[in-house]
Motif scaffolding. Sequence first.
Motif, PDB file in Angstrom:
ATOM      1  N   ARG A 104      -8.813 -19.925  29.921  1.00 55.43           N
ATOM      2  CA  ARG A 104      -8.054 -20.941  30.647  1.00 55.43           C
ATOM      3  C   ARG A 104      -7.939 -20.620  32.132  1.00 55.43           C
ATOM      4  O   ARG A 104      -8.056 -21.509  32.984  1.00 55.43           O
ATOM      5  N   LEU A 105      -7.746 -19.340  32.464  1.00 62.94           N
ATOM      6  CA  LEU A 105      -7.490 -18.956  33.851  1.00 62.94           C
ATOM      7  C   LEU A 105      -8.724 -18.462  34.602  1.00 62.94           C
ATOM      8  O   LEU A 105      -8.753 -18.488  35.835  1.00 62.94           O
ATOM      9  N   ALA A 106      -9.719 -18.002  33.861  1.00 57.42           N
ATOM     10  CA  ALA A 106     -10.908 -17.452  34.525  1.00 57.42           C
ATOM     11  C   ALA A 106     -12.204 -18.130  34.092  1.00 57.42           C
ATOM     12  O   ALA A 106     -13.267 -17.818  34.623  1.00 57.42           O
ATOM     13  N   GLY A 107     -12.127 -19.005  33.110  1.00 60.75           N
ATOM     14  CA  GLY A 107     -13.316 -19.730  32.700  1.00 60.75           C
ATOM     15  C   GLY A 107     -14.259 -18.972  31.806  1.00 60.75           C
ATOM     16  O   GLY A 107     -15.388 -19.394  31.568  1.00 60.75           O
ATOM     17  N   GLU A 108     -13.817 -17.826  31.263  1.00 57.84           N
ATOM     18  CA  GLU A 108     -14.651 -17.022  30.381  1.00 57.84           C
ATOM     19  C   GLU A 108     -13.772 -16.164  29.491  1.00 57.84           C
ATOM     20  O   GLU A 108     -12.633 -15.859  29.837  1.00 57.84           O
ATOM     21  N   GLY A 109     -14.309 -15.769  28.338  1.00 59.22           N
ATOM     22  CA  GLY A 109     -13.564 -14.897  27.443  1.00 59.22           C
ATOM     23  C   GLY A 109     -13.620 -13.456  27.911  1.00 59.22           C
ATOM     24  O   GLY A 109     -14.137 -13.142  28.994  1.00 59.22           O
ATOM     25  N   ILE A 110     -13.056 -12.562  27.105  1.00 66.00           N
ATOM     26  CA  ILE A 110     -13.132 -11.128  27.414  1.00 66.00           C
ATOM     27  C   ILE A 110     -13.534 -10.393  26.145  1.00 66.00           C
ATOM     28  O   ILE A 110     -13.242 -10.823  25.036  1.00 66.00           O
ATOM     29  N   SER A 111     -14.210  -9.268  26.322  1.00 60.13           N
ATOM     30  CA  SER A 111     -14.671  -8.484  25.182  1.00 60.13           C
ATOM     31  C   SER A 111     -13.527  -7.684  24.572  1.00 60.13           C
ATOM     32  O   SER A 111     -12.486  -7.466  25.206  1.00 60.13           O
ATOM     33  N   VAL A 112     -13.747  -7.234  23.352  1.00 56.16           N
ATOM     34  CA  VAL A 112     -12.778  -6.346  22.707  1.00 56.16           C
ATOM     35  C   VAL A 112     -12.613  -5.074  23.529  1.00 56.16           C
ATOM     36  O   VAL A 112     -11.502  -4.546  23.686  1.00 56.16           O
ATOM     37  N   GLN A 113     -13.736  -4.577  24.082  1.00 49.73           N
ATOM     38  CA  GLN A 113     -13.682  -3.356  24.887  1.00 49.73           C
ATOM     39  C   GLN A 113     -12.798  -3.535  26.118  1.00 49.73           C
ATOM     40  O   GLN A 113     -11.980  -2.680  26.447  1.00 49.73           O
ATOM     41  N   ALA A 114     -12.980  -4.652  26.822  1.00 46.81           N
ATOM     42  CA  ALA A 114     -12.183  -4.898  28.026  1.00 46.81           C
ATOM     43  C   ALA A 114     -10.704  -5.018  27.682  1.00 46.81           C
ATOM     44  O   ALA A 114      -9.845  -4.458  28.370  1.00 46.81           O
ATOM     45  N   TYR A 115     -10.401  -5.746  26.605  1.00 43.44           N
ATOM     46  CA  TYR A 115      -9.006  -5.884  26.196  1.00 43.44           C
ATOM     47  C   TYR A 115      -8.427  -4.539  25.770  1.00 43.44           C
ATOM     48  O   TYR A 115      -7.262  -4.236  26.037  1.00 43.44           O
ATOM     49  N   GLY A 116      -9.262  -3.724  25.133  1.00 43.13           N
ATOM     50  CA  GLY A 116      -8.812  -2.417  24.660  1.00 43.13           C
ATOM     51  C   GLY A 116      -8.454  -1.451  25.773  1.00 43.13           C
ATOM     52  O   GLY A 116      -7.768  -0.453  25.534  1.00 43.13           O
ATOM     53  N   LEU A 117      -8.901  -1.724  26.993  1.00 43.48           N
ATOM     54  CA  LEU A 117      -8.589  -0.848  28.126  1.00 43.48           C
ATOM     55  C   LEU A 117      -7.213  -1.120  28.737  1.00 43.48           C
ATOM     56  O   LEU A 117      -6.808  -0.433  29.667  1.00 43.48           O
ATOM     57  N   ARG A 118      -6.508  -2.114  28.203  1.00 41.32           N
ATOM     58  CA  ARG A 118      -5.270  -2.526  28.862  1.00 41.32           C
ATOM     59  C   ARG A 118      -4.269  -1.386  28.975  1.00 41.32           C
ATOM     60  O   ARG A 118      -3.566  -1.277  29.993  1.00 41.32           O
ATOM     61  N   ARG A 119      -4.172  -0.529  27.948  1.00 39.22           N
ATOM     62  CA  ARG A 119      -3.197   0.561  28.009  1.00 39.22           C
ATOM     63  C   ARG A 119      -3.509   1.486  29.181  1.00 39.22           C
ATOM     64  O   ARG A 119      -2.609   1.915  29.914  1.00 39.22           O
ATOM     65  N   ARG A 120      -4.789   1.778  29.364  1.00 40.23           N
ATOM     66  CA  ARG A 120      -5.179   2.665  30.469  1.00 40.23           C
ATOM     67  C   ARG A 120      -4.975   1.981  31.818  1.00 40.23           C
ATOM     68  O   ARG A 120      -4.561   2.617  32.790  1.00 40.23           O
ATOM     69  N   VAL A 121      -5.288   0.696  31.873  1.00 38.08           N
ATOM     70  CA  VAL A 121      -5.100  -0.045  33.122  1.00 38.08           C
ATOM     71  C   VAL A 121      -3.636  -0.003  33.545  1.00 38.08           C
ATOM     72  O   VAL A 121      -3.312   0.302  34.706  1.00 38.08           O
ATOM     73  N   PHE A 122      -2.738  -0.282  32.619  1.00 35.36           N
ATOM     74  CA  PHE A 122      -1.319  -0.305  32.975  1.00 35.36           C
ATOM     75  C   PHE A 122      -0.768   1.101  33.209  1.00 35.36           C
ATOM     76  O   PHE A 122       0.163   1.277  33.999  1.00 35.36           O
ATOM     77  N   GLU A 123      -1.350   2.096  32.551  1.00 36.97           N
ATOM     78  CA  GLU A 123      -0.939   3.483  32.802  1.00 36.97           C
ATOM     79  C   GLU A 123      -1.253   3.880  34.238  1.00 36.97           C
ATOM     80  O   GLU A 123      -0.410   4.461  34.944  1.00 36.97           O
ATOM     81  N   VAL A 124      -2.468   3.580  34.679  1.00 37.61           N
ATOM     82  CA  VAL A 124      -2.849   3.917  36.054  1.00 37.61           C
ATOM     83  C   VAL A 124      -2.042   3.090  37.046  1.00 37.61           C
ATOM     84  O   VAL A 124      -1.577   3.595  38.074  1.00 37.61           O
ATOM     85  N   GLU A 125      -1.836   1.823  36.734  1.00 34.39           N
ATOM     86  CA  GLU A 125      -1.055   0.965  37.627  1.00 34.39           C
ATOM     87  C   GLU A 125       0.351   1.524  37.833  1.00 34.39           C
ATOM     88  O   GLU A 125       0.868   1.537  38.962  1.00 34.39           O
ATOM     89  N   GLN A 126       0.971   1.979  36.765  1.00 31.26           N
ATOM     90  CA  GLN A 126       2.305   2.551  36.885  1.00 31.26           C
ATOM     91  C   GLN A 126       2.295   3.786  37.769  1.00 31.26           C
ATOM     92  O   GLN A 126       3.205   3.984  38.595  1.00 31.26           O
ATOM     93  N   TYR A 127       1.265   4.614  37.631  1.00 35.27           N
ATOM     94  CA  TYR A 127       1.179   5.814  38.466  1.00 35.27           C
ATOM     95  C   TYR A 127       0.974   5.443  39.934  1.00 35.27           C
ATOM     96  O   TYR A 127       1.599   6.027  40.825  1.00 35.27           O
ATOM     97  N   VAL A 128       0.093   4.467  40.175  1.00 37.71           N
ATOM     98  CA  VAL A 128      -0.220   4.084  41.548  1.00 37.71           C
ATOM     99  C   VAL A 128       0.997   3.497  42.257  1.00 37.71           C
ATOM    100  O   VAL A 128       1.135   3.600  43.477  1.00 37.71           O
ATOM    101  N   ARG A 129       1.910   2.903  41.504  1.00 36.52           N
ATOM    102  CA  ARG A 129       3.131   2.370  42.124  1.00 36.52           C
ATOM    103  C   ARG A 129       3.890   3.473  42.856  1.00 36.52           C
ATOM    104  O   ARG A 129       4.530   3.237  43.875  1.00 36.52           O
ATOM    105  N   ASP A 130       3.810   4.685  42.329  1.00 36.69           N
ATOM    106  CA  ASP A 130       4.533   5.798  42.933  1.00 36.69           C
ATOM    107  C   ASP A 130       3.758   6.443  44.075  1.00 36.69           C
ATOM    108  O   ASP A 130       4.354   7.019  44.984  1.00 36.69           O
ATOM    109  N   GLU A 131       2.411   6.366  44.028  1.00 28.06           N
ATOM    110  CA  GLU A 131       1.590   7.014  45.057  1.00 28.06           C
ATOM    111  C   GLU A 131       0.453   6.091  45.478  1.00 28.06           C
ATOM    112  O   GLU A 131      -0.723   6.385  45.240  1.00 28.06           O
ATOM    113  N   PRO A 132       0.758   4.982  46.121  1.00 29.63           N
ATOM    114  CA  PRO A 132      -0.267   3.982  46.423  1.00 29.63           C
ATOM    115  C   PRO A 132      -1.327   4.441  47.412  1.00 29.63           C
ATOM    116  O   PRO A 132      -2.423   3.882  47.443  1.00 29.63           O
TER     117      PRO A 132
END
Length: 230
Positions: A104-132
């Motif tokens: 709906r928002l990007a015009g394409e689906g996403i793979s299971v692999q890409a979706y499976g990375l969400r935990r790591r993506v948000f983990e790094v994002e949380q860290y970067v908030r402290d040390e951008p």
Amino acid sequence: MGEPRVLGVDACKAGWVGIAVSDGPPQAYVAASIASLIDQARRLGPLDAVAVDIPIGLPDTGRRTADVSARAAIGGLGSSVFMTPVRPALEAPDHPTAVLVNRRLAGEGISVQAYGLRRRVFEVEQYVRDEPQLVIEVHPEVCFAHMQGRPMTSRKSTWAGVVNRHRLLSENGIDLAGELGLAGVNVGVDDVLDAGAAAWTARRYAAGRAMSLPDPPEIFSDGWRTAIWA
């Protein structure tokens, strides 16, 4: 003044693997979390930059220019660059829902692999908030292409691919010789090579020599300066 001390990071089955480089031989670190990995590396001294192979900055709609540019930069191996899903898709409770949201928002689906990375993506994002200012995003194949002056032609899963990437790192002062203290640790050869490539870019970034894709970086509603560096 000596070389900056930097850390290149890649995800692995054990969690995260890091290669730290400075004036001496590279040091390897493994930890379950990105914060623990960086803390380990800092025990031997401060870090001037950390480069990690994970998206930093999620699009609101469509594709990130960083991903499109990285895919173009590495030619025939471009399929190794996945298109980063929009934030609401990674926040979805399951993969089927994420596919619908991303379509709906990007015009394409996403793979299971890409979706499976969400935990790591948000983990790094949380860290970067402290040390951008410390952490940047890389893609190892983009790093290797810049080291070589042209895209790689052998995949890192092949013997030729491993040999060529190891040679490039050695020629650029990152000699990943010996077991690096990783005996018995669930870290793949490609993970270590990718962390080494990330360290190469982190060193360039700390010295003010790195380039960004795109230039200047994009900024989405999450506020990150989004780019893949090399």
